[in-house]
Design a protein around this motif. Structure first.
Motif, PDB file in Angstrom:
ATOM      1  N   ASN A 157      32.046  -6.654 -13.676  1.00  0.00           N
ATOM      2  CA  ASN A 157      31.153  -6.315 -12.579  1.00  0.00           C
ATOM      3  C   ASN A 157      31.890  -6.550 -11.272  1.00  0.00           C
ATOM      4  N   PRO A 158      32.242  -5.492 -10.559  1.00  0.00           N
ATOM      5  CA  PRO A 158      33.029  -5.649  -9.327  1.00  0.00           C
ATOM      6  C   PRO A 158      32.366  -6.531  -8.282  1.00  0.00           C
ATOM      7  N   LEU A 159      31.024  -6.563  -8.244  1.00  0.00           N
ATOM      8  CA  LEU A 159      30.349  -7.418  -7.269  1.00  0.00           C
ATOM      9  C   LEU A 159      30.660  -8.885  -7.508  1.00  0.00           C
ATOM     10  N   ASN A 160      30.947  -9.237  -8.768  1.00  0.00           N
ATOM     11  CA  ASN A 160      31.277 -10.622  -9.104  1.00  0.00           C
ATOM     12  C   ASN A 160      32.782 -10.860  -9.170  1.00  0.00           C
ATOM     13  N   ASP A 161      33.521  -9.823  -9.543  1.00  0.00           N
ATOM     14  CA  ASP A 161      34.943 -10.004  -9.827  1.00  0.00           C
ATOM     15  C   ASP A 161      35.827  -9.972  -8.591  1.00  0.00           C
ATOM     16  N   PHE A 162      35.392  -9.280  -7.521  1.00  0.00           N
ATOM     17  CA  PHE A 162      36.230  -9.128  -6.337  1.00  0.00           C
ATOM     18  C   PHE A 162      35.650  -9.896  -5.163  1.00  0.00           C
ATOM     19  N   ASP A 163      36.538 -10.488  -4.362  1.00  0.00           N
ATOM     20  CA  ASP A 163      36.065 -11.070  -3.113  1.00  0.00           C
ATOM     21  C   ASP A 163      35.782  -9.943  -2.129  1.00  0.00           C
ATOM     22  N   GLU A 164      35.276 -10.301  -0.937  1.00  0.00           N
ATOM     23  CA  GLU A 164      34.835  -9.282   0.018  1.00  0.00           C
ATOM     24  C   GLU A 164      35.965  -8.358   0.438  1.00  0.00           C
ATOM     25  N   ILE A 165      37.150  -8.916   0.662  1.00  0.00           N
ATOM     26  CA  ILE A 165      38.287  -8.105   1.122  1.00  0.00           C
ATOM     27  C   ILE A 165      38.723  -7.119   0.060  1.00  0.00           C
ATOM     28  N   ASN A 166      38.903  -7.601  -1.170  1.00  0.00           N
ATOM     29  CA  ASN A 166      39.337  -6.709  -2.252  1.00  0.00           C
ATOM     30  C   ASN A 166      38.270  -5.683  -2.601  1.00  0.00           C
ATOM     31  N   PHE A 167      37.013  -6.073  -2.462  1.00  0.00           N
ATOM     32  CA  PHE A 167      35.936  -5.115  -2.732  1.00  0.00           C
ATOM     33  C   PHE A 167      35.969  -3.991  -1.701  1.00  0.00           C
ATOM     34  N   ARG A 168      36.117  -4.352  -0.442  1.00  0.00           N
ATOM     35  CA  ARG A 168      36.178  -3.324   0.612  1.00  0.00           C
ATOM     36  C   ARG A 168      37.398  -2.428   0.431  1.00  0.00           C
ATOM     37  N   ASP A 169      38.484  -2.990  -0.011  1.00  0.00           N
ATOM     38  CA  ASP A 169      39.688  -2.191  -0.233  1.00  0.00           C
ATOM     39  C   ASP A 169      39.462  -1.145  -1.312  1.00  0.00           C
ATOM     40  N   ARG A 170      38.684  -1.480  -2.312  1.00  0.00           N
ATOM     41  CA  ARG A 170      38.466  -0.579  -3.431  1.00  0.00           C
ATOM     42  C   ARG A 170      37.273   0.363  -3.233  1.00  0.00           C
ATOM     43  N   PHE A 171      36.248  -0.116  -2.540  1.00  0.00           N
ATOM     44  CA  PHE A 171      35.012   0.659  -2.445  1.00  0.00           C
ATOM     45  C   PHE A 171      34.736   1.198  -1.037  1.00  0.00           C
ATOM     46  N   ARG A 172      35.514   0.787  -0.050  1.00  0.00           N
ATOM     47  CA  ARG A 172      35.370   1.238   1.344  1.00  0.00           C
ATOM     48  C   ARG A 172      33.998   0.912   1.925  1.00  0.00           C
ATOM     49  N   MET A 173      33.428  -0.221   1.494  1.00  0.00           N
ATOM     50  CA  MET A 173      32.145  -0.676   2.040  1.00  0.00           C
ATOM     51  C   MET A 173      31.978  -2.145   1.691  1.00  0.00           C
ATOM     52  N   TYR A 174      31.015  -2.799   2.337  1.00  0.00           N
ATOM     53  CA  TYR A 174      30.732  -4.197   2.055  1.00  0.00           C
ATOM     54  C   TYR A 174      30.002  -4.344   0.721  1.00  0.00           C
ATOM     55  N   LYS A 175      30.103  -5.537   0.140  1.00  0.00           N
ATOM     56  CA  LYS A 175      29.364  -5.822  -1.087  1.00  0.00           C
ATOM     57  C   LYS A 175      27.861  -5.652  -0.867  1.00  0.00           C
ATOM     58  N   ALA A 176      27.366  -6.173   0.244  1.00  0.00           N
ATOM     59  CA  ALA A 176      25.928  -6.099   0.502  1.00  0.00           C
ATOM     60  C   ALA A 176      25.461  -4.654   0.607  1.00  0.00           C
ATOM     61  N   THR A 177      26.313  -3.795   1.198  1.00  0.00           N
ATOM     62  CA  THR A 177      25.952  -2.383   1.319  1.00  0.00           C
ATOM     63  C   THR A 177      25.903  -1.732  -0.054  1.00  0.00           C
ATOM     64  N   ALA A 178      26.888  -2.050  -0.904  1.00  0.00           N
ATOM     65  CA  ALA A 178      26.893  -1.505  -2.261  1.00  0.00           C
ATOM     66  C   ALA A 178      25.656  -1.967  -3.023  1.00  0.00           C
ATOM     67  N   ALA A 179      25.272  -3.217  -2.836  1.00  0.00           N
ATOM     68  CA  ALA A 179      24.069  -3.729  -3.509  1.00  0.00           C
ATOM     69  C   ALA A 179      22.824  -2.981  -3.024  1.00  0.00           C
ATOM     70  N   ASP A 180      22.766  -2.659  -1.735  1.00  0.00           N
ATOM     71  CA  ASP A 180      21.632  -1.892  -1.211  1.00  0.00           C
ATOM     72  C   ASP A 180      21.582  -0.494  -1.822  1.00  0.00           C
ATOM     73  N   ILE A 181      22.747   0.133  -1.980  1.00  0.00           N
ATOM     74  CA  ILE A 181      22.801   1.471  -2.579  1.00  0.00           C
ATOM     75  C   ILE A 181      22.353   1.415  -4.029  1.00  0.00           C
ATOM     76  N   ILE A 182      22.750   0.355  -4.735  1.00  0.00           N
ATOM     77  CA  ILE A 182      22.301   0.175  -6.118  1.00  0.00           C
ATOM     78  C   ILE A 182      20.778   0.092  -6.165  1.00  0.00           C
ATOM     79  N   SER A 183      20.185  -0.696  -5.276  1.00  0.00           N
ATOM     80  CA  SER A 183      18.720  -0.835  -5.243  1.00  0.00           C
ATOM     81  C   SER A 183      18.051   0.505  -4.940  1.00  0.00           C
ATOM     82  N   LEU A 184      18.701   1.297  -4.101  1.00  0.00           N
ATOM     83  CA  LEU A 184      18.146   2.595  -3.722  1.00  0.00           C
ATOM     84  C   LEU A 184      18.129   3.569  -4.899  1.00  0.00           C
ATOM     85  N   LEU A 185      19.107   3.438  -5.797  1.00  0.00           N
ATOM     86  CA  LEU A 185      19.275   4.421  -6.870  1.00  0.00           C
ATOM     87  C   LEU A 185      18.782   3.948  -8.223  1.00  0.00           C
ATOM     88  N   GLU A 186      18.573   2.653  -8.383  1.00  0.00           N
ATOM     89  CA  GLU A 186      18.260   2.117  -9.708  1.00  0.00           C
ATOM     90  C   GLU A 186      17.056   2.788 -10.337  1.00  0.00           C
TER      91      GLU A 186
END
Length: 342
Positions: free
Chosen positions: A26-55
């Protein structure tokens, strides 16, 4: 009885239930904020919001008997859109095969596209009044409610009889995407269904937006490059600016219309899949393109900073100058004289 005794025997062989994978990365758990942004081009919190929007729009569908939760489906898709290849996802999200990633990406992108009308909207009367002020403050060009341009997104050669119609004038296969931008570099309109060989002007003239302007539904003008036909609502630059007012007109036009080119740059830098070749059939490519535009607006509206511009695309010069009628040219001359003569 022997058959029943076999099933009741404590020594009967264990038959596991349907396989459920609980230990996927789970990338939200496996990556710190910097590495997550490098891979996903957004903050963890933003990705979590998108997940909630689509779940609620996604189910834990089974891929080869191994259910993948909606949250991981969204993260897999966001990762693909951010980097544009299947191989890095497969490495970081262990246990998800490349064909499975492909299926997930298509499914999640369709769900994102269902949100298009919530996040990509052409401004109403009040919004148009605000856009006129914002565009004028930026580029000194009055009355502007949007800037329009076409953008070629590379795709693989389609395996259909009309494949050559996707080959653009730069000799590669693409979808020609028409977009209109806001002063804050968001999409206010997007059309992603035309083959790469189609001229920008034809796309616009066959769009709903063109019909709305023709019908007088919008109070304002849009700016386009010389690949579009000059009308009373779409203003293009002078190819040969001679008088001082024409030169000032062109300077303001270039600066203001540059907003849409910068938007394309931010869009492609955040979603690297748009720079790489999309290896889906054209219809699915169009779904991916629209999904990235929806996400682009979502991220802008929720304060996610723009990614660093990695490189600029070569300017897409018009193929040929379209036919401009005298009325359209007269409108431009009158506009330049009225607003740029002093």
């Amino acid at each position: 009885m022997d058959y029943l005794d076999y099933f009741n025997d404590e020594r009967a062989p264990f038959r596991p239930d349907r396989r459920v994978v609980m230990d996927r990365s789970n990338p939200l758990n496996d990556f710190d904020e910097i590495n997550f942004r490098d891979r996903f081009r957004m903050y963890k919190a933003t990705a979590a919001d998108i997940i909630s929007l689509l779940e609620t729009r996604l189910s834990s569908d089974s891929f080869r008997g191994m259910p993948i939760p909606p949250s991981l489906q969204v993260l897999i898709t966001l990762r693909f859109l951010a980097c544009g290849t299947f191989h890095r996802e497969t490495g970081d999200l262990r246990g998800v095969s490349e064909p499975t990633v492909c299926k997930i990406v298509h499914k999640v992108c369709k769900a994102i596209c269902e949100l298009k009308d919530d996040y990509i909207k052409f401004p109403d009367a009040a919004g148009q009044a605000n856009y006129k002020v914002e565009f004028f403050e930026y580029g000194n060009f009055p009355g502007v409610i949007g800037c329009i341009d076409g953008c070629h997104i590379p795709i693989k050669c389609p395996s259909t009889a009309d494949s050559e119609e996707y080959r653009n004038r730069k000799n590669w296969f693409s979808i020609n995407v028409q977009s209109v931008c806001t002063p804050t570099m968001q999409f206010s309109n997007i059309v992603a269904r035309w083959k790469g060989a189609t001229h920008d002007s034809r796309i616009f003239q066959n769009s709903c937006l063109y019909a709305q302007f023709e019908g007088g539904q919008h109070s304002g003008i849009i700016l386009g490059d010389s690949g579009y036909a000059q009308t009373n609502f779409l203003f293009t630059p002078y190819l040969h600016a001679v008088t001082p007012e024409q030169q000032r007109y062109n300077q303001a036009h270039i600066r203001t219309r540059g907003t849409v080119e910068r938007m394309f740059g931010v869009w492609k830098s955040r979603f690297q899949c748009l720079r790489n070749t999309l290896r889906f059939e054209p219809r699915r490519c169009c779904i991916v393109i629209i999904a990235t535009a929806v996400l682009h607006n979502y991220l802008k509206q929720h304060g996610c900073p723009d990614p660093q511009m990695e490189h600029r695309d070569e300017p897409d010069l018009p193929m040929v100058e379209p036919d401009n009628d005298r009325y359209g040219l007269a409108c431009r001359d009158a506009f330049a004289w009225r607003h740029f003569s002093q």
